[in-house]
Design an enzyme around this catalytic site. Structure first.
Site, PDB file in Angstrom:
ATOM      1  N   GLY A 270      -7.224   2.767   1.578  1.00 44.24           N
ATOM      2  CA  GLY A 270      -7.046   3.969   0.746  1.00 44.24           C
ATOM      3  C   GLY A 270      -7.627   3.694  -0.631  1.00 44.24           C
TER       4      GLY A 270
ATOM      5  N   ILE B 186      -6.287   2.287  -3.317  1.00 45.36           N
ATOM      6  CA  ILE B 186      -6.051   0.926  -3.821  1.00 45.36           C
ATOM      7  C   ILE B 186      -6.840  -0.068  -2.969  1.00 45.36           C
ATOM      8  CG2 ILE B 186      -4.348  -0.857  -4.381  1.00 45.36           C
ATOM      9  CD1 ILE B 186      -2.243   1.360  -4.667  1.00 45.36           C
TER      10      ILE B 186
ATOM     11  N   ARG C  61      -7.252   2.820  12.571  1.00 46.47           N
ATOM     12  CA  ARG C  61      -7.219   3.304  13.954  1.00 46.47           C
ATOM     13  C   ARG C  61      -8.305   4.368  14.108  1.00 46.47           C
ATOM     14  NH1 ARG C  61      -1.580   3.058  13.041  1.00 46.47           N
ATOM     15  NH2 ARG C  61      -0.710   1.327  14.214  1.00 46.47           N
TER      16      ARG C  61
ATOM     17  N   ARG D  61       4.489  -2.744   0.843  1.00 39.33           N
ATOM     18  CA  ARG D  61       5.936  -2.645   0.911  1.00 39.33           C
ATOM     19  C   ARG D  61       6.428  -3.761   1.828  1.00 39.33           C
ATOM     20  NH1 ARG D  61       5.910  -0.007  -2.939  1.00 39.33           N
ATOM     21  NH2 ARG D  61       6.631   2.115  -3.294  1.00 39.33           N
TER      22      ARG D  61
ATOM     23  N   GLU E 232      14.463  -6.248  -1.304  1.00 38.50           N
ATOM     24  CA  GLU E 232      14.335  -6.610  -2.725  1.00 38.50           C
ATOM     25  C   GLU E 232      15.634  -6.335  -3.474  1.00 38.50           C
ATOM     26  OE1 GLU E 232      10.895  -4.505  -4.179  1.00 38.50           O
ATOM     27  OE2 GLU E 232       9.627  -5.408  -2.662  1.00 38.50           O
TER      28      GLU E 232
ATOM     29  N   HIS F 150       7.630  -7.926  -7.199  1.00 35.70           N
ATOM     30  CA  HIS F 150       7.154  -6.536  -7.159  1.00 35.70           C
ATOM     31  C   HIS F 150       6.552  -6.115  -8.504  1.00 35.70           C
ATOM     32  CE1 HIS F 150       7.782  -2.437  -4.977  1.00 35.70           C
ATOM     33  NE2 HIS F 150       6.732  -2.395  -5.757  1.00 35.70           N
TER      34      HIS F 150
HETATM   35  C1  8YV Z   1       6.958   0.848  -8.314  1.00 36.52           C
HETATM   36  C2  8YV Z   1       5.322   0.813  -6.603  1.00 36.52           C
HETATM   37  O1  8YV Z   1       7.046   2.187  -8.038  1.00 36.52           O
HETATM   38  O2  8YV Z   1       3.874   2.568  -7.136  1.00 36.52           O
HETATM   39  C3  8YV Z   1       4.564   2.043  -6.295  1.00 36.52           C
HETATM   40  O3  8YV Z   1       4.647   2.506  -5.141  1.00 36.52           O
HETATM   41  O4  8YV Z   1       5.794   0.144  -5.740  1.00 36.52           O
HETATM   42  C4  8YV Z   1       5.561   0.391  -7.990  1.00 36.52           C
HETATM   43  O5  8YV Z   1       4.615   0.862  -8.873  1.00 36.52           O
HETATM   44  C5  8YV Z   1       7.358   0.664  -9.709  1.00 36.52           C
HETATM   45  O6  8YV Z   1       7.428  -0.663  -9.920  1.00 36.52           O
HETATM   46  C6  8YV Z   1       8.736   1.267  -9.912  1.00 36.52           C
HETATM   47  O7  8YV Z   1       9.259   0.863 -11.094  1.00 36.52           O
END
Ligand code: 8YV
Length: 317
Positions: free
Chosen positions: A155, A157, A177, A235, A264, A282
């Protein structure tokens, strides 16, 4: 529609600039400061029209049920797997996120983890700090140059990571896919295990949620192989963490760079004990510049919604 002092519920502590802007323009209820949520909901629940949360905090339907006039949820972060989108759609509640502004920061985090695991940077620093340099040699690492960077999730990123990895003279491959993307020339694999087999570094950057739960399982790790590394900046739910621990302990893969975890902020003790693993809390989007841009974008969404009912970056539910 214009309702500048609308009541909004803020789920957890937010970036300071966002907090300041919300406090100035809205009637803010801070969820984490409310002692008795039940009593609060009985008194204020029907006034609340907006919820501000984050990709990490998410929401909880039991509390949203107590907000009968809720119209919009504005989330700080690009990923919104911690929000029940079916529930929002059923109630006609709108959702915004913060896409694009964090592409660079997350891509840089992926590059940092890839460099860290391949050159053993964290381990090397522990070695120096422990005074071991004076009495021994540090093991060699691996070049990124000439290696294959396999991207799971090409995507926005993922494409940003690909560009940066290409600048390090890596070969770029990706999993999707079905058909390849028409607008990129990277090597396409429709089979995830085949991509893993071809990769020296497998970078995970797909959205979380039920569709990608444990996409990276023991078979994928076995296909990645004993000389290759897993990098997860997506994630924790995307990787079967138990399988990953087992693979690392059995040396089925060379190591891992992990910014996200299944539970987490709890990190399995086995991962903490392994020198082949780099662990970060994170921090993918965690730079001053990016968090400011995210805070501004959340506020732009909240403001636009309460000015004219529009969202700058709506999520299609
Ligand atoms: C968190 C993230 O949202 O953008 C995302 O999906 O995982 C991070 O940017 C951010 O750390 C929340 O504080």
């Amino acid at each position: 529609m214009s309702d500048k002092k609308a009541d909004v519920l803020v789920w957890g502590p937010m970036h300071a600039a966002l907090t300041q802007n919300l406090d100035r323009d809205f009637t803010v209820h801070n969820r984490w400061e409310i002692k008795d949520l039940d009593a609060w909901a009985a008194e204020h629940g029907d006034k609340v029209r907006g919820v501000i949360t984050s990709g990490v905090y998410g929401t909880d339907n039991a509390l949203l049920d107590r907000l009968p006039n809720l119209q919009v949820v504005n989330s700080f972060g690009v990923g919104y797997d911690a929000v029940d989108t079916d529930y929002l759609a059923r109630r006609g509640i709108q959702l915004s996120n913060t896409p694009d502004v964090l592409n660079n920061a997350v891509a840089e985090t992926a590059m940092a983890l890839m460099l860290c695991v391949s050159r053993r940077i964290s381990q090397a620093e522990r070695f120096v700090r422990a005074g071991q340099w004076t009495s021994g040699k540090f093991p060699l690492g691996n070049d990124l140059c000439g290696k294959t960077c396999g991207i799971v999730g090409l995507g926005k990123i993922g494409k940003t990571i690909a560009k940066r990895a290409a600048a390090f003279d890596m070969n770029i491959a990706y999993f999707r896919r079905g058909a390849p993307y028409a607008d990129v020339e990277y090597t396409h694999y429709a089979d995830l295990q085949e991509l893993a087999r071809a990769s020296d570094y497998l970078i995970v950057i797909v959205p979380g949620g039920p569709d990608t739960q444990h996409l990276i399982n023991r078979d994928v790790l076995k296909a990645l192989g004993p000389k290759s590394y897993l990098i997860n900046v997506a994630r924790g739910s995307v990787v079967d963490e138990k399988a990953l621990v087992a693979s690392l302990l059995e040396s089925e893969i060379a190591g891992a760079g992990l910014d996200v975890f299944e539970d987490e902020p709890n990190v399995p003790a086995e991962l903490m004990s392994l020198d082949s693993v780099v662990l970060t809390p994170h921090i993918g989007s965690g730079t001053y510049e990016t968090r400011q841009a995210m805070a501004d974008l959340v506020f732009a969404n909240v403001s636009a919604y309460f000015a004219d009912g529009s969202l700058v970056t709506p999520v299609q539910l």
